[in-house]
Structure formats: structure tokens, C-alpha cells
Design an enzyme around this catalytic site. Structure first.
Site, PDB file in Angstrom:
ATOM      1  N   GLU A 155       0.833  -1.206   0.000  1.00  0.00           N
ATOM      2  CA  GLU A 155       0.000   0.000   0.000  1.00  0.00           C
ATOM      3  C   GLU A 155       0.869   1.258   0.000  1.00  0.00           C
ATOM      4  O   GLU A 155       0.560   2.251  -0.668  1.00  0.00           O
ATOM      5  CB  GLU A 155      -0.920   0.024   1.233  1.00  0.00           C
ATOM      6  CG  GLU A 155      -1.938  -1.102   1.275  1.00  0.00           C
ATOM      7  CD  GLU A 155      -1.435  -2.347   2.012  1.00  0.00           C
ATOM      8  OE1 GLU A 155      -0.242  -2.671   1.909  1.00  0.00           O
ATOM      9  OE2 GLU A 155      -2.267  -2.995   2.679  1.00  0.00           O
ATOM     10  N   CYS A 177      -2.377  -3.301   7.249  1.00  0.00           N
ATOM     11  CA  CYS A 177      -1.914  -3.238   8.642  1.00  0.00           C
ATOM     12  C   CYS A 177      -2.277  -1.876   9.227  1.00  0.00           C
ATOM     13  O   CYS A 177      -2.709  -0.963   8.505  1.00  0.00           O
ATOM     14  CB  CYS A 177      -0.405  -3.487   8.710  1.00  0.00           C
ATOM     15  SG  CYS A 177       0.601  -2.110   8.111  1.00  0.00           S
TER      16      CYS A 177
HETATM   17  N1  THU Z   1       2.074  -6.669   3.893  1.00  0.00           N
HETATM   18  C1  THU Z   1       1.681  -5.751   2.951  1.00  0.00           C
HETATM   19  O1  THU Z   1       2.457  -5.400   2.048  1.00  0.00           O
HETATM   20  N2  THU Z   1       0.433  -5.259   3.030  1.00  0.00           N
HETATM   21  C2  THU Z   1      -0.512  -5.654   3.920  1.00  0.00           C
HETATM   22  O2  THU Z   1      -1.639  -5.195   3.850  1.00  0.00           O
HETATM   23  C3  THU Z   1      -0.164  -6.626   4.958  1.00  0.00           C
HETATM   24  C4  THU Z   1       1.237  -7.092   4.985  1.00  0.00           C
HETATM   25  C5  THU Z   1       3.417  -7.245   3.784  1.00  0.00           C
HETATM   26  C6  THU Z   1       4.429  -6.810   4.795  1.00  0.00           C
HETATM   27  C7  THU Z   1       5.409  -7.960   4.750  1.00  0.00           C
HETATM   28  O3  THU Z   1       6.326  -7.763   3.682  1.00  0.00           O
HETATM   29  C8  THU Z   1       4.544  -9.161   4.432  1.00  0.00           C
HETATM   30  O4  THU Z   1       3.335  -8.652   3.908  1.00  0.00           O
HETATM   31  C9  THU Z   1       4.238 -10.045   5.632  1.00  0.00           C
HETATM   32  O5  THU Z   1       3.763  -9.282   6.683  1.00  0.00           O
END
Ligand code: THU
EC number: 3.5.4.5
Length: 144
Positions: free
Chosen positions: A58, A90
Site C-alpha cells: 500500500e 496493517c
Molecule cells: N504486507 C503488505 O504489504 N500489506 C498488507 O496489507 C499486509 C502485509 C506485507 C508486509 C510484509 O512484507 C509481508 O506482507 C508479511 O507481513
């Protein structure tokens, strides 16, 4: 949002997801947003050997939107992760989206096949939030 726009956002998020750099979590995420002017920007998660330096999908899409200029109002942001649990933004990303959100900003989550798992307004994910309106300078596009 019409079906064509939804399909375009989904395809762009999935394409970005296929480029994710996630060697540590192996959890690939793509995101695509459309502004109120209709511009589409995508991002993917980019992890780092120094784990806290990784960035979410995001955040990448938001950075692309800002770098391109134009509208800074997110109409919809779509996140593509691995199902079956929806890859909801998150807490940090909810706040990052909030910065460029309106009352109507919508969050969609799809799985790795593009199937929709979640849809609601950002407000439902981040109620009673703090935003640029709380600060005098937060919305000043011309400040340097
Ligand atoms: N992650 C995202 O890129 N976006 C989200 O909405 C949730 C989590 C990524 C962060 C990390 O690289 C991986 O997913 C595992 O947490």
C-alpha cells in the site's frame, strides 16, 4: 465502481504482487489504488534483510501516486494477498491511506486469484482517526 475499473485495479494489483520482493516472509502482496481523478497506481511489498525496513504494498502505491502529482484523493485501494484470510491493510497502512482518504474511500481485498474477500470504507477500518485536518499544514500541497 464499474466492473471494468474493478477488473483493471485487480489486474494491476496482481501484476504488482507478482513483482513483490518478499524473500523473508514469502508473503507476496500487491496493491492498486485509483484516485478521484481516475489515475491508477500500484505497489508491492519490498522487504529488507534489516526486517523493520521493509515496506508494504500500500505504501508503494501511495508513493507512486504522490510522485506522479495530480489528485491526492484515494477513491479506492485494492490489496491482493494470499487467501483464504483477507490481507487487510496493517495499522500503519490504514493511517497512511487515511492521509489521502475521503469519507468515501473504499478498501477492497482480493486473494491471489482476484476473488474478492473484503470490501468496506476506510472509516470502518480506522474509526475516530487522526488526520491532516488536525494540523494546519497537513493539506498544503504547495509547501516545500
Ligand atoms: N504486507 C503488505 O504489504 N500489506 C498488507 O496489507 C499486509 C502485509 C506485507 C508486509 C510484509 O512484507 C509481508 O506482507 C508479511 O507481513
Amino acid at each position: 465502481m464499474d466492473n471494468k475499473t474493478l477488473s483493471d485495479l485487480t489486474q494491476k494489483a496482481l501484476a504488482a504482487r507478482s513483482n513483490a520482493y518478499a524473500p523473508y516472509s514469502r508473503f507476496h502482496v500487491g496493491a492498486a489504488l485509483i484516485t478521484e481523478e481516475g489515475q491508477v497506481f500500484a505497489g508491492c511489498n519490498v522487504e529488507n534483510a534489516a526486517y523493520p525496513e521493509g515496506v508494504c504494498a500500500e505504501a508503494g502505491a501511495i508513493s507512486a501516486m504522490i510522485a506522479a502529482g495530480g489528485s491526492r484523493k484515494i477513491a479506492t485501494i485494492l490489496v491482493a494477498g494470499k487467501g483464504p484470510a483477507p490481507c487487510l491493510p496493517c495499522g500503519g497502512c490504514r493511517q497512511k491511506i487515511r492521509e489521502f482518504a475521503t469519507q468515501r474511500t473504499c478498501v477492497l481485498v482480493v486473494d491471489e486469484d482476484g476473488q474478492q474477500l473484503f470490501k468496506d470504507n476506510l472509516h470502518a477500518l480506522l474509526p475516530a482517526s487522526f488526520g491532516p485536518e488536525n494540523l494546519e499544514t497537513g493539506t498544503d500541497k504547495t509547501s516545500s
